[in-house]
Design an enzyme around this catalytic site. Structure first.
Site: not given
Lengths: 151, 151, 151, 151
Positions: C18-20
């Site tokens: 995932t990312d932010a």
């Protein structure tokens, strides 16, 4: 439940894990560790949304974050595409706010690498130390019971 | 400001970008694209926190998210460790809610790879389509003016 | 053998994917595709060292390399940590030197993303086009027979 | 030449380096370390093909490989998208066959993370320990002279 089910996992090395030297590029080991830890929690029965932030409807992120404060690894033998690894986890509570997980990666019954990841529990809002999430505490306890039982 | 400053960037290929075939492992190209896009916005003068979610004090995340809905790449020539690449970006607005960026990677004046990434603007809460963020709109407009000027 | 065994695979999304923005960072999809392809070949029974370069004793690298010349993906729905995905592969031979694999990622019976990866067979020394490796040819044929059989 | 030129580098954190907790996902730090090391060698003037295996015409791979045998990191402060980091390298020879590099990552004049990577020199064919490559030896010596000079 047998701790074998959540503390001894398997992983096959894939081509994208290698570099032009023909062997596993070192930092992928830490990705494998984290993924094995997640798999261990999943097999033990901890809901992912209780531990890891996400972006689900309602946006209820866990109150406790578990940032990694230290990690280390030792590489003993080259690891190559398609190697079938056994990953053994040994969780260890350090104090009421912190725990670490030891990882051992074996191939053909020889240790190929070992690693260690240490987490701190903090309140996701205030960033102050806090107690471990209940699920992590249970997983730590069961993991240690399992090990004692296997002696 | 000369569009050269934010639409023509440089990148050096690093060892961890390769695989055991001795050349760049394909999907790193998309990481390079995204990083080049971020660098382009930065050079143009768009504040990162206006575009990308973060975890800063106060937790004010951008109202508009820009998920990628499509991407593609063509690989023309092998790319190797330490190759010094020129990355040329060509941004293109598709409609009021969407834009794409074309990327061309050249090494020794030859095209090594091209790629395309298409973004949709959505309201981060409702996930409904919405107008592009103001900074992105300005960057798109300036990029196209720059290109016309350079014909 | 049932093609289900090597053309329908499973994958659990992990936190590091995932990312932010709270969802899968786009380019990991291509890593998943490649790893699924390797897993498919493994389940079908192709030896990894016949297809992928390595650094084993004796250093016998496959004579044929299979560089990726094109790839693309469409992202339909957000993908989050711990999502359990079904990955369906549809291999397709394009000509004597080239094949592509279509990938469909489903979550809760809905398509979350699709992708395509196209490979060219070249002589690893001369970099000239050549016939597909025998193992790949068998896997392509069996995959298409399997599909016809399942209509 | 001022050691500032090859031992103090810069890096901007990119969106793909983060995870759903909104901060840098831990293992990317090791990628940054290795890339900074490569950049340091490049700035100092060591040819990449003398150190890193590749797949160039003629296939002359370095005789000496430099596998990583140990690495570790401590994470002190959250690192976020667009943070501009100063990366300071401190190389250290351990014995005739081995060296390590200390890395310090600072943001806004505060240490955000530190790391250490230890390499062993081995003959790429026999896998036996051997002397460090000449370029690495020069870089180590110059780095230490530079530091003494800066006291």
């Amino acid at each position: 439940m047998n701790p074998e089910n959540w503390l001894r996992l398997n992983r096959v090395v894939r081509f994208g894990d290698t570099d032009a030297a023909g062997v596993m590029h070192f930092h992928h080991l830490f990705r494998w560790c984290h993924e094995s830890w997640e798999e261990s929690l999943q097999h033990y029965g901890i809901a992912s949304e209780d531990i890891f932030p996400s972006n689900r409807n309602g946006d209820v992120t866990p109150k406790v974050a578990l940032p990694i404060i230290h990690c280390q690894a030792d590489f003993r033998r080259p690891i190559q595409t398609s190697n079938s690894l056994v990953v053994e986890l040994r969780p260890e509570q350090l104090n009421p706010n912190s725990f670490q997980v030891h990882f051992e990666f074996r191939h053909d019954n020889q240790v190929a690498a070992i690693a260690l990841i240490r987490h701190l529990a903090i309140n996701a809002q205030t960033r102050q130390r806090c107690a471990l999430p209940e699920g992590i505490a249970r997983w730590l306890e069961a993991s240690n019971l399992g090990r004692i039982g296997s002696i």
